[in-house]
Design a protein around this motif. Sequence first.
Motif: not given
Length: 539
Positions: A128, A512, A515
């Motif tokens: 991130r 995204e 993760c």
Amino acid sequence: MSHLMSLPIVLLKDGTDKAQGKSQIIRNINACQIIVDIIKTTLGPRGMDKLIYNERDVTITNDGATVMNLLNISHPAASILVDIAKSQDDEVGDGTTSVVVVAGELLNEAKGLLNDGIEPNIIIDGFRTACNVVIKKLNELSLNFSNKNEEEKKNILLKCAQTALNSKLISNHKNFFATLVVNAAYQLGDSLDKRNVGIKKVTGGSCLDTQLIYGVAFKKTFSYAGFEQQPKTFSNPKILLLNVELELKAEKENAEVRIDNPNDYNSIVQAEWNIIFKKLKLIKDSGANIVLSKLPIGDIATQYFADNDIFCAGRVEDADMKRTANATGAVVQTSLLNLNKDILGECGKFEEVQIGNERYNIFKDCLKTKTVTFILRGGAKQFIEEVERSINDALMIVLRCINNAEIVPGAGSIEMQLSKALRVYSRSICNKEQIVLYAYAKSLESIPRYLSHNAGFDSTDILNKLRKKHSEKTSDVWYGVNCLQGDIINAYDHCIFEVTKIKRNVIYSATEAACLILSIDETIKNPSSANNAARSPYS
């Protein structure tokens, strides 16, 4: 008492399958890797196509979102890649292969980190952080062309469309199709609504026979006797759009009528005929030359219109009716009691023409043109369908580019720059996160690596050349992969452009997805209710 406390507690139903821990994360990554191995060979101008068939249809495509949908993936974690490909397709229309490849590379790098003993949460936080650094650098490198003159803007849009078509089946004719796409986008006006773009497919002829109609075109609908006597060409016609059925059966009701005198039956039948002729006279008196209806237009109405030099078409598709309304300014009517000139549409020319083996109704030179229609030609059904997907991608890119006016050079050059920036930033970190950032930077290089690999060249050699060029402070930052000659190329000088929004969305979505998959450390599969019922001792 202590013996009773140590008894196992069963929370889940009998037959429940459960897997957890680091091994489960790696299993999920391995499942995603299988999909990436399928998709990655379609990347770039020299990427290969996939042939996917079921009992009914055969599809040949290299469009990432289409391949992902047709694979019918059932693995719960791997289906996340399907979702991000669809999200990319809906949001920007292109980059669907790139987003899956980058997500797969991130997971592959994460797998190595997991095996080295780094915890998933540290990897997720590092990814991130890397994403934020990369997006910030991307925004800095993005080139804004909103201050250019109209001709320069159009030229940039053409280059963006050509770059999108480079990797498609019609890459040999990219100049022809890119020009059609840009002209179509300009014709839509300020709305830039893709729903106002119609695409019709006619098998036969060359792909260069593809036409762009500045207006509406749709295939001739089912017609009754009398249709051939109607005029097939009009100049400056008045157009009436209806949602009214013009058939005798429309007046019938599920009702019972009892009569004492047989002569009364004739009056009932005659009343039905009077109703439909009254409707037809109202249409004629409105001054309309062309009548289109979503509902059927029967044989009586067809003959009546033929006798009065009026063209008609019934059972017109809803999408075609809406685009006709937008193009001509006509208002769809559900009643015939208040017809006037304000609800009639206009166009410069209407004609029915033969295209291949089909008859098409074409409205040209529409006075309120906010719609266009592509009529695609080609030798095989599968080829035309792939042309449709290619044009859709290019059109979406041009529309996004008009809205955002931000581009970056392509050919893998932007990924090399972002990777370099992230490596530099990672040196300022003094904990395990530095390794994660470095792994993220390496993942970004997957795009130029697969571009060169799919072109049949030594990807290691080309990547080394690119790293050297991008590390030189005096060097131009826009060096990417030359897929035609197996060398490196200045993407900016050779006008290889991509929309910034595509790259931004690829990075966001891929991070995204990676993760999300890394955060799943346990999978529980409950048996279906049907199986439970079969096993139940009470059933």
